[in-house]
Design an enzyme around this catalytic site. Structure first.
Site, PDB file in Angstrom:
ATOM      1  N   ASN A  55       0.870  -1.189   0.000  1.00 33.05           N
ATOM      2  CA  ASN A  55       0.000   0.000   0.000  1.00 33.05           C
ATOM      3  C   ASN A  55       0.904   1.234   0.000  1.00 33.05           C
ATOM      4  O   ASN A  55       1.431   1.620   1.030  1.00 33.05           O
ATOM      5  CB  ASN A  55      -0.903  -0.038   1.251  1.00 33.05           C
ATOM      6  CG  ASN A  55      -1.794   1.197   1.351  1.00 33.05           C
ATOM      7  OD1 ASN A  55      -1.897   1.974   0.399  1.00 33.05           O
ATOM      8  ND2 ASN A  55      -2.426   1.370   2.502  1.00 33.05           N
ATOM      9  N   TRP A  56       1.052   1.818  -1.189  1.00 35.09           N
ATOM     10  CA  TRP A  56       1.989   2.942  -1.316  1.00 35.09           C
ATOM     11  C   TRP A  56       1.440   4.236  -0.727  1.00 35.09           C
ATOM     12  O   TRP A  56       2.162   5.225  -0.610  1.00 35.09           O
ATOM     13  CB  TRP A  56       2.328   3.182  -2.791  1.00 35.09           C
ATOM     14  CG  TRP A  56       3.200   2.136  -3.420  1.00 35.09           C
ATOM     15  CD1 TRP A  56       3.823   1.095  -2.789  1.00 35.09           C
ATOM     16  CD2 TRP A  56       3.556   2.044  -4.804  1.00 35.09           C
ATOM     17  NE1 TRP A  56       4.543   0.365  -3.701  1.00 35.09           N
ATOM     18  CE2 TRP A  56       4.396   0.925  -4.941  1.00 35.09           C
ATOM     19  CE3 TRP A  56       3.246   2.787  -5.942  1.00 35.09           C
ATOM     20  CZ2 TRP A  56       4.927   0.528  -6.179  1.00 35.09           C
ATOM     21  CZ3 TRP A  56       3.777   2.410  -7.165  1.00 35.09           C
ATOM     22  CH2 TRP A  56       4.608   1.298  -7.281  1.00 35.09           C
ATOM     23  N   LYS A  57       0.153   4.257  -0.436  1.00 33.82           N
ATOM     24  CA  LYS A  57      -0.495   5.489   0.073  1.00 33.82           C
ATOM     25  C   LYS A  57      -0.185   6.654  -0.878  1.00 33.82           C
ATOM     26  O   LYS A  57      -0.155   6.448  -2.085  1.00 33.82           O
ATOM     27  CB  LYS A  57      -0.067   5.749   1.514  1.00 33.82           C
ATOM     28  CG  LYS A  57      -0.296   4.520   2.407  1.00 33.82           C
ATOM     29  CD  LYS A  57      -0.126   4.779   3.860  1.00 33.82           C
ATOM     30  CE  LYS A  57      -0.367   3.486   4.629  1.00 33.82           C
ATOM     31  NZ  LYS A  57      -0.321   3.640   6.071  1.00 33.82           N
ATOM     32  N   HIS A  88      -9.980   2.126   5.154  1.00 32.10           N
ATOM     33  CA  HIS A  88      -8.674   2.298   5.800  1.00 32.10           C
ATOM     34  C   HIS A  88      -8.792   3.386   6.867  1.00 32.10           C
ATOM     35  O   HIS A  88      -9.484   4.385   6.678  1.00 32.10           O
ATOM     36  CB  HIS A  88      -7.616   2.671   4.753  1.00 32.10           C
ATOM     37  CG  HIS A  88      -6.233   2.582   5.292  1.00 32.10           C
ATOM     38  ND1 HIS A  88      -5.708   3.531   6.138  1.00 32.10           N
ATOM     39  CD2 HIS A  88      -5.269   1.627   5.144  1.00 32.10           C
ATOM     40  CE1 HIS A  88      -4.480   3.179   6.479  1.00 32.10           C
ATOM     41  NE2 HIS A  88      -4.190   2.020   5.897  1.00 32.10           N
ATOM     42  N   GLU A 142      -6.925   5.698   7.713  1.00 30.11           N
ATOM     43  CA  GLU A 142      -6.551   7.052   7.281  1.00 30.11           C
ATOM     44  C   GLU A 142      -7.707   7.719   6.545  1.00 30.11           C
ATOM     45  O   GLU A 142      -7.874   8.932   6.609  1.00 30.11           O
ATOM     46  CB  GLU A 142      -5.288   6.992   6.407  1.00 30.11           C
ATOM     47  CG  GLU A 142      -4.057   6.735   7.264  1.00 30.11           C
ATOM     48  CD  GLU A 142      -2.936   5.987   6.574  1.00 30.11           C
ATOM     49  OE1 GLU A 142      -2.925   5.909   5.334  1.00 30.11           O
ATOM     50  OE2 GLU A 142      -2.063   5.471   7.290  1.00 30.11           O
ATOM     51  N   GLU A 164      -6.218  -4.108  10.993  1.00 30.98           N
ATOM     52  CA  GLU A 164      -5.143  -3.123  11.149  1.00 30.98           C
ATOM     53  C   GLU A 164      -5.375  -2.305  12.420  1.00 30.98           C
ATOM     54  O   GLU A 164      -6.119  -1.306  12.393  1.00 30.98           O
ATOM     55  CB  GLU A 164      -5.127  -2.162   9.958  1.00 30.98           C
ATOM     56  CG  GLU A 164      -4.860  -2.830   8.623  1.00 30.98           C
ATOM     57  CD  GLU A 164      -4.186  -1.875   7.633  1.00 30.98           C
ATOM     58  OE1 GLU A 164      -3.139  -2.245   7.111  1.00 30.98           O
ATOM     59  OE2 GLU A 164      -4.684  -0.766   7.418  1.00 30.98           O
ATOM     60  N   GLY A 207       1.962   2.672  10.786  1.00 34.93           N
ATOM     61  CA  GLY A 207       2.959   3.722  10.560  1.00 34.93           C
ATOM     62  C   GLY A 207       3.730   4.139  11.801  1.00 34.93           C
ATOM     63  O   GLY A 207       4.398   5.167  11.805  1.00 34.93           O
ATOM     64  N   SER A 236       2.841  -1.762  10.643  1.00 40.86           N
ATOM     65  CA  SER A 236       4.282  -1.822  10.892  1.00 40.86           C
ATOM     66  C   SER A 236       4.911  -3.187  10.628  1.00 40.86           C
ATOM     67  O   SER A 236       5.809  -3.621  11.352  1.00 40.86           O
ATOM     68  CB  SER A 236       4.592  -1.344  12.313  1.00 40.86           C
ATOM     69  OG  SER A 236       4.210   0.014  12.455  1.00 40.86           O
TER      70      SER A 236
HETATM   71  P1  PGA Z   1       2.304   0.515   7.800  1.00 42.33           P
HETATM   72  O1  PGA Z   1       0.886   0.782   7.094  1.00 42.33           O
HETATM   73  O2  PGA Z   1       2.838  -0.762   7.253  1.00 42.33           O
HETATM   74  O3  PGA Z   1       3.137   1.723   7.410  1.00 42.33           O
HETATM   75  O4  PGA Z   1       2.065   0.463   9.262  1.00 42.33           O
HETATM   76  C1  PGA Z   1      -0.025  -0.260   6.917  1.00 42.33           C
HETATM   77  C2  PGA Z   1      -1.292   0.266   6.313  1.00 42.33           C
HETATM   78  O5  PGA Z   1      -1.687   1.386   6.638  1.00 42.33           O
HETATM   79  O6  PGA Z   1      -1.935  -0.422   5.484  1.00 42.33           O
END
Ligand code: PGA
Length: 258
Positions: A9-11, A97, A99, A169, A175, A213
């Site tokens: 997931n490159w965001k 997600h 975010e 998650e 993150g 993470s």
């Molecule tokens: P992360 O993100 O690996 O940077 O914790 C995971 C995600 O948000 O899908």
């Protein structure tokens, strides 16, 4: 043993040069064993979806979208429709997600609409669920998860999760560099599976990914857990060597199980 679903997931990261180097590297290093034992996908920002798709076209790597709008077409400036995603060959769509819940005010009712739309379009939703740090402290994790699953069950019925993916998650692990405890994650995944199974025995094979993470050092402990069926990887997936290491660890774990 089931294939692991491993998604980068490159965001809101990448550019044309990044994509070119990334895909070239993956194509060179991923072999048929890796893609037999894992399902590998990349979720780039929307504007690069088709570019990535074209570059990986003759490989076993798939493309996922990070989001979709609730509308199919019309006057909705700045949005991307599921019809467009389907049109360019997208397979998976991430929905809910944390975010998006946090920065774009996506509440359960919006997530439900998106989830439904993705399913109706015969694409595969990856529904992200998980608790906050406070929820965890107050031992509310299972209640939060139940609530998130129920918001889908209530409207879409018992078979809502057939042919779908769930990404557990925990928000506090995303993150932060601090992943959840693999054994605790196993317990949660088992809980999610049995909760869904109670509603619909035919959803037994649902894939539950873990995200938060994950990196090449901690993934080994997660991979051993029987109900962790793959990973949604943010930060570590931005370094292609690191992403590849994770894939190779998953493949070699598989070969040891034979
Ligand atoms: P992360 O993100 O690996 O940077 O914790 C995971 C995600 O948000 O899908």
């Amino acid at each position: 043993m089931r294939k692991k679903l491993i998604i980068a997931n490159w965001k809101l990261n990448s550019n044309k040069k990044f994509i070119s180097n990334y895909v070239k590297f993956l194509k060179f290093h991923i072999n048929s064993f890796d893609s037999q034992k894992n399902i590998i996908a990349i979720a780039p920002p929307d504007v690069y979806l088709e570019r990535v798709y074209k570059k990986i076209k003759n490989t076993n790597i798939l493309v996922a979208s990070q989001n979709v709008d609730i509308n199919l077409e019309g006057a909705f400036t700045g949005e991307t429709s599921i019809l467009m995603l389907k049109d360019i060959g997208i397979k998976y769509v991430i929905v809910g997600h944390s975010e998006r819940r946090l920065f774009h005010n996506e509440i359960d009712s919006i997530i439900l609409k998106k989830f439904h739309l993705i399913k109706r379009s015969n694409l595969i939703p990856i529904l992200c669920i998980g608790e906050t740090k406070d929820d965890k402290k107050n031992t509310q994790t299972k209640n939060i998860i139940e609530k998130q699953l129920n918001s889908i069950f209530q409207k879409l019925g018992k078979s809502a999760f057939r042919n779908t993916v769930i990404a557990y998650e925990p928000i506090w692990a995303i993150g932060t560099g601090v992943s959840a405890d693999p054994k605790e994650v196993q317990t949660i995944h088992q809980f999610i599976k049995s909760y869904i199974y109670e509603h619909d025995p035919e959803s037994k094979n649902i894939i539950i990914q873990y995200g938060g993470s994950i990196n090449s050092l901690n993934v080994k402990e997660f991979i051993k857990q029987p109900d962790i069926d793959g990973f949604l990887i943010g930060s570590a997936s931005l370094k292609v060597e690191e992403f590849l290491k994770i894939i190779k660890i998953a493949s070699s774990f598989y070969s040891k199980q034979q």
